[in-house]
Design a protein around this motif. Structure first.
Motif, PDB file in Angstrom:
ATOM      1  N   UNK A 135      46.217 -46.230 141.618  1.00 31.82           N
ATOM      2  CA  UNK A 135      46.724 -44.946 141.123  1.00 31.82           C
ATOM      3  C   UNK A 135      46.225 -44.641 139.712  1.00 31.82           C
ATOM      4  N   UNK A 136      46.054 -45.690 138.924  1.00 30.22           N
ATOM      5  CA  UNK A 136      45.609 -45.514 137.536  1.00 30.22           C
ATOM      6  C   UNK A 136      44.097 -45.510 137.392  1.00 30.22           C
ATOM      7  N   UNK A 137      43.366 -45.732 138.483  1.00 26.70           N
ATOM      8  CA  UNK A 137      41.910 -45.853 138.391  1.00 26.70           C
ATOM      9  C   UNK A 137      41.253 -44.684 137.665  1.00 26.70           C
ATOM     10  N   UNK A 138      41.628 -43.415 137.928  1.00 24.99           N
ATOM     11  CA  UNK A 138      40.991 -42.320 137.178  1.00 24.99           C
ATOM     12  C   UNK A 138      41.207 -42.429 135.667  1.00 24.99           C
ATOM     13  N   UNK A 139      42.410 -42.845 135.253  1.00 25.36           N
ATOM     14  CA  UNK A 139      42.686 -42.981 133.819  1.00 25.36           C
ATOM     15  C   UNK A 139      41.897 -44.139 133.214  1.00 25.36           C
TER      16      UNK A 139
END
Length: 201
Positions: A135-139
């Motif tokens: 879920x945090x991969x883009x950030x």
């Protein structure tokens, strides 16, 4: 500057890095991303006390680097280390997709962090970590991109972003097989800090 995304069992670290080849003195820089395993720590103090965070065991590393003598933003030195032996990385692994689409490749790796850890020889126990990292991969990718080589335009900026790791660069400078090939102007901030360290009592 070091950016850390800390989860239950693992941590993802992202930063800018500066590398001097000890073989031929060529220079590389760019985003470095590491997967670390957290070490459980006993609770200390009251329920409000700050707790110790230890993420000392590296499992995997991606070095999305440019060569300074190459094409700006070309990722000619982009590679990864799929496993570590204690604190030491394995040999560099090269893959066409790492150079051709490094940020997409990084996103894919972060989307299967349990698989990345398994390839490094570690089975993650906490499935929630994989879901949260996905879920945090883009950030995480956005932070890594902010420390890419193309974002670092001067030797002064490069040193400012990596001066906490100057000791590692000093070791590289001490071990050069071809010191006559070194671009001394480009590494002058690290040379100056090395000289200052040698003069210190």
């Amino acid at each position: 500057m070091l950016h850390a995304f800390v989860y239950n069992e693992i941590a993802i670290l992202a930063r800018h890095w500066f590398e001097v080849s000890v073989k031929d003195s060529h220079l590389e820089h760019g985003a470095r991303i590491e997967l670390r395993l957290r070490s459980p720590q006993p609770h200390r103090g009251t329920e409000s006390a700050a707790q110790k965070i230890v993420a000392d065991q590296p499992l995997w590393r991606a070095d999305l680097f440019d060569r300074i003598d190459g094409v700006r933003g070309g990722f000619e030195a982009a590679h990864f280390h799929p496993r570590f032996h204690d604190a030491e990385p394995c040999e560099r692994h090269w893959a066409d997709e790492v150079k051709a689409a490094p940020w997409d490749w990084l996103h894919d790796q972060l989307s299967d962090i349990a698989g990345v850890a398994a390839a490094a020889g570690v089975r993650l126990r906490d499935a929630a970590d994989g879901e949260q990292v996905r879920a945090d991969a883009p950030a995480i990718v956005a932070v890594a991109r902010s420390r890419a080589a193309i974002q670092c335009g001067t030797k002064e900026q490069c040193y400012a972003w990596t001066q906490d790791a100057a000791g590692s660069v000093h070791l590289m400078l001490d071990r050069l097989a071809r010191p006559e090939l070194l671009d001394r102007d480009r590494v002058s901030p690290w040379l100056a800090s090395q000289n200052a360290a040698h003069r210190a009592p």
